[in-house]
Design a protein around this motif. Structure first.
Motif, PDB file in Angstrom:
ATOM      1  N   VAL A   1       1.556 -14.711  10.252  1.00  0.00           N
ATOM      2  CA  VAL A   1       1.213 -16.115  10.508  1.00  0.00           C
ATOM      3  C   VAL A   1       2.398 -16.873  11.125  1.00  0.00           C
ATOM      4  N   SER A   2       3.623 -16.525  10.727  1.00  0.00           N
ATOM      5  CA  SER A   2       4.781 -17.206  11.324  1.00  0.00           C
ATOM      6  C   SER A   2       4.973 -16.784  12.773  1.00  0.00           C
ATOM      7  N   LEU A   3       4.623 -15.538  13.110  1.00  0.00           N
ATOM      8  CA  LEU A   3       4.700 -15.101  14.512  1.00  0.00           C
ATOM      9  C   LEU A   3       3.688 -15.866  15.369  1.00  0.00           C
ATOM     10  N   ILE A   4       2.494 -16.069  14.818  1.00  0.00           N
ATOM     11  CA  ILE A   4       1.491 -16.847  15.535  1.00  0.00           C
ATOM     12  C   ILE A   4       1.991 -18.275  15.744  1.00  0.00           C
ATOM     13  N   ALA A   5       2.576 -18.840  14.692  1.00  0.00           N
ATOM     14  CA  ALA A   5       3.126 -20.192  14.801  1.00  0.00           C
ATOM     15  C   ALA A   5       4.244 -20.241  15.838  1.00  0.00           C
ATOM     16  N   LEU A   6       5.070 -19.194  15.887  1.00  0.00           N
ATOM     17  CA  LEU A   6       6.149 -19.121  16.880  1.00  0.00           C
ATOM     18  C   LEU A   6       5.577 -19.088  18.294  1.00  0.00           C
ATOM     19  N   SER A   7       4.528 -18.298  18.497  1.00  0.00           N
ATOM     20  CA  SER A   7       3.920 -18.192  19.832  1.00  0.00           C
ATOM     21  C   SER A   7       3.272 -19.502  20.271  1.00  0.00           C
ATOM     22  N   PHE A   8       2.875 -20.343  19.313  1.00  0.00           N
ATOM     23  CA  PHE A   8       2.290 -21.644  19.623  1.00  0.00           C
ATOM     24  C   PHE A   8       3.368 -22.732  19.746  1.00  0.00           C
ATOM     25  N   GLY A   9       4.620 -22.362  19.547  1.00  0.00           N
ATOM     26  CA  GLY A   9       5.693 -23.330  19.661  1.00  0.00           C
ATOM     27  C   GLY A   9       5.855 -24.229  18.444  1.00  0.00           C
ATOM     28  N   LEU A  10       5.309 -23.831  17.309  1.00  0.00           N
ATOM     29  CA  LEU A  10       5.398 -24.650  16.099  1.00  0.00           C
ATOM     30  C   LEU A  10       6.608 -24.279  15.239  1.00  0.00           C
ATOM     31  N   LEU A  11       7.261 -23.175  15.572  1.00  0.00           N
ATOM     32  CA  LEU A  11       8.507 -22.771  14.910  1.00  0.00           C
ATOM     33  C   LEU A  11       9.530 -22.405  15.978  1.00  0.00           C
ATOM     34  N   ASN A  12      10.813 -22.539  15.664  1.00  0.00           N
ATOM     35  CA  ASN A  12      11.824 -21.957  16.542  1.00  0.00           C
ATOM     36  C   ASN A  12      12.227 -20.597  15.988  1.00  0.00           C
ATOM     37  N   LYS A  13      13.052 -19.864  16.737  1.00  0.00           N
ATOM     38  CA  LYS A  13      13.400 -18.499  16.332  1.00  0.00           C
ATOM     39  C   LYS A  13      14.198 -18.476  15.034  1.00  0.00           C
ATOM     40  N   GLU A  14      15.012 -19.491  14.805  1.00  0.00           N
ATOM     41  CA  GLU A  14      15.832 -19.536  13.600  1.00  0.00           C
ATOM     42  C   GLU A  14      14.963 -19.629  12.347  1.00  0.00           C
ATOM     43  N   LEU A  15      13.959 -20.491  12.386  1.00  0.00           N
ATOM     44  CA  LEU A  15      13.042 -20.615  11.252  1.00  0.00           C
ATOM     45  C   LEU A  15      12.178 -19.373  11.111  1.00  0.00           C
TER      46      LEU A  15
END
Length: 560
Positions: free
Chosen positions: A371-385
């Protein structure tokens, strides 16, 4: 024009060969130490990716993993296909019909294990320094979204840990799995809804209500009408397929594709459709334990590894790793999930076992990463988080098994029990209901026998008691008794008990406890489950020929 040539195929085969060899080597070591293989998959990705190989041996890295569009897309495609299959396999592990029958206590634990971690995590995450939210226009929404990710517990990790300590087949084990399953379903619904709403350029209440309504209708229809349709397809393909596996895989993947298309049209992530498809397919009685094992091995030995390795191939974990943030996310996530399950267990009147229940809810595992990878791909997380959440998921999974093992030591000592051996030892029965009924005849319970038989069979219907290596442990409640009773019989002709390893059952241990003695049931289940893993000791039991010797042997197993 961009196309695929023989060089692309060669490099893909080279990549796959290296990945499979390394993951097999690392994961075989982790399995021996009772650790989740997802750790090995990510570790291999970190070794082969820009973190290590790319940083220290860039020429070798660029040779093995050329960074041209076609080559990267080929491995990405296999990785995403693996993710879809992981969600299918995760859904298959959900026995929705059985869990729904016991939903009362599990619902209380699950709902609080979602609400409390969100509130708890928000209280801390929102006050992180603003630099961690530089990618977001709204700190509150992003904090809330991360908190939702933190609520999803790792069902596969918990199942593995409960099996390791030996309490998976107890009533307590089933309550834990039921609560985690409902947590998974609710968590995925909330996550996919929020993902859809947050990804909209302009928030529209009308669209938001429609998406929520359509998601609810789809879920209800899929778990009712969809289940019947899929079961009908299973019945057709299994009859035509000699071993059933090829047909089962075809129906399973096709169901995932259809459900994924529906969720895509609704406006939520396709992965939710695959997850629900797995639940629907796994609920079919035609989908046997052996078929489930085949699918699980197929998915996790090949495609799941590709997905998690591919994460390590894409991100430089050294550059994006922040020790403070990683430890902070781990502590907040584990504490929030523990508190949620603790309070839920208290309110559901499971105070005696709330520590065990709460520990089982703490691992993050693969679903956090997904789920965090999906959020990353949507721009809702940065790589650090993202890296911090991955670290938290792995660390919480690693410590879960040892933590649960320490907490379950209270179930090591069994007192006040009686072992009965079926006269002549060998029992003739064609099916498990008949075998259980004959074992109950030993107690001469007269009018109460029917009620106890019904109680045992109801439990069998909820959770199958078949263990590995041809052992079954059916369970039931018996009133007006002060001692736990264990009735043993050796089947003349082994019968199908739908055991996890697919073997026919030969040795039956019927466990009967009073309602006031439920902890004894957990202790007996733990003792016999651990016994079922020891082939030499099982062989020793099979070689015994007198009732007295068998009674002494079983008494020793339960007393050690």
């Amino acid at each position: 024009m961009i196309g695929i040539d023989e060089a692309n195929i060669f490099y893909l085969l080279l990549q796959l060969s290296i990945i499979f060899i390394l993951t097999n080597f690392v994961n075989s070591f982790l399995k021996k130490n009772n650790q989740p293989t997802i750790t090995g998959d990510l570790l291999v990705g970190i070794i082969l990716g820009p973190t290590i190989l790319g940083s220290f041996f860039p020429k070798i890295y660029n040779f093995i993993f050329p960074q041209n569009l076609v080559q990267v897309a080929m491995l990405d495609t296999l990785g995403w296909f693996g993710l879809f299959l992981v969600l299918l396999s995760t859904g298959i592990e959900v026995d929705f019909s059985s869990i729904w029958k016991q939903r009362k206590n599990a619902l209380v634990i699950s709902i609080l294990d979602i609400i409390i971690p969100i509130v708890f995590s928000m209280a801390f995450i929102y006050f992180l320094p603003s630099r961690y939210f530089e990618f977001s226009d709204n700190k509150f929404i992003t904090s809330f979204f991360i908190s939702v990710i933190m609520t999803i517990s790792a069902l596969p990790i918990a199942i593995r840990a409960l099996r390791e300590v030996g309490i998976m087949k107890s009533d307590l084990g089933f309550l834990i799995i039921s609560a985690l399953t409902i947590n998974d379903i609710i968590g995925w619904i909330v996550f996919t809804l929020l993902l859809s709403l947050f990804s909209m350029k302009f928030f529209d209440w009308e669209i938001a209500v429609k998406i929520t309504l359509y998601t609810g209708v789809f879920t209800v229809l899929a778990l009712n009408i969809g289940k019947k349709v899929v079961n009908w397809f299973f019945s057709k393909v299994v009859n035509q397929d000699s071993d059933g596996v090829q047909g089962v895989l075809a129906v399973l993947i096709s169901t995932g594709v259809v459900f994924g298309l529906i969720t895509l049209e609704i406006g939520i992530h396709t992965l939710f459709g695959f997850f629900i498809a797995g639940i629907v397919a796994g609920d079919s009685p035609i989908f046997t334990k052996s078929a489930r094992n085949t699918v699980h091995n197929f998915v996790y030995s090949i495609f799941a590894s590709l997905f998690f390795v591919n994460i390590g191939l894409k991100i430089n974990f050294f550059e994006s790793f922040n020790l403070f943030l990683a430890l902070f996310i781990t502590l907040v996530g584990v504490t929030g999930r523990y508190l949620g399950a603790w309070i839920g267990s208290t309110l559901s009147k499971n105070i005696k076992y709330r520590n065990i229940i709460s520990i089982a809810h703490t691992p993050g595992g693969e679903m956090h990463i997904v789920v965090s990878l999906i959020a990353l791909s949507f721009g809702l997380l940065n790589k650090e988080l993202f890296v911090a959440i991955v670290f938290a998921a792995i660390l919480s999974s690693i410590i879960n098994g040892p933590w649960l093992a320490i907490a379950s030591k209270r179930f090591n000592y069994l007192e006040s029990f009686e072992v009965l051996v079926y006269p002549g030892i060998k029992l003739e029965a064609q099916y498990k209901e008949q075998a259980i009924s004959k074992l109950l005849d030993l107690l001469k319970l007269e009018y109460r026998e029917a009620n106890i038989l019904e109680n045992v069979l109801d439990r069998e219907d909820i959770v199958c008691s078949g263990l590995q290596n041809s052992i079954a442990i059916p369970k039931g409640n018996i009133e007006d008794e002060t001692k736990t009773k264990i009735i043993y019989a050796r089947l003349e002709n082994p019968i199908n008990w739908n055991s996890l390893d697919g073997k026919l059952t030969k040795n039956i241990f019927l466990i009967l406890t009073s309602r006031e003695e439920q902890e004894n049931q957990i202790k007996v289940v733990k003792k016999i489950t651990n016994f079922s893993k020891k082939c030499d000791e099982i062989k020793g039991l099979d070689e015994l020929a007198t009732e007295k010797n068998i009674e002494d042997y079983i008494t020793k197993i339960l007393s050690d």
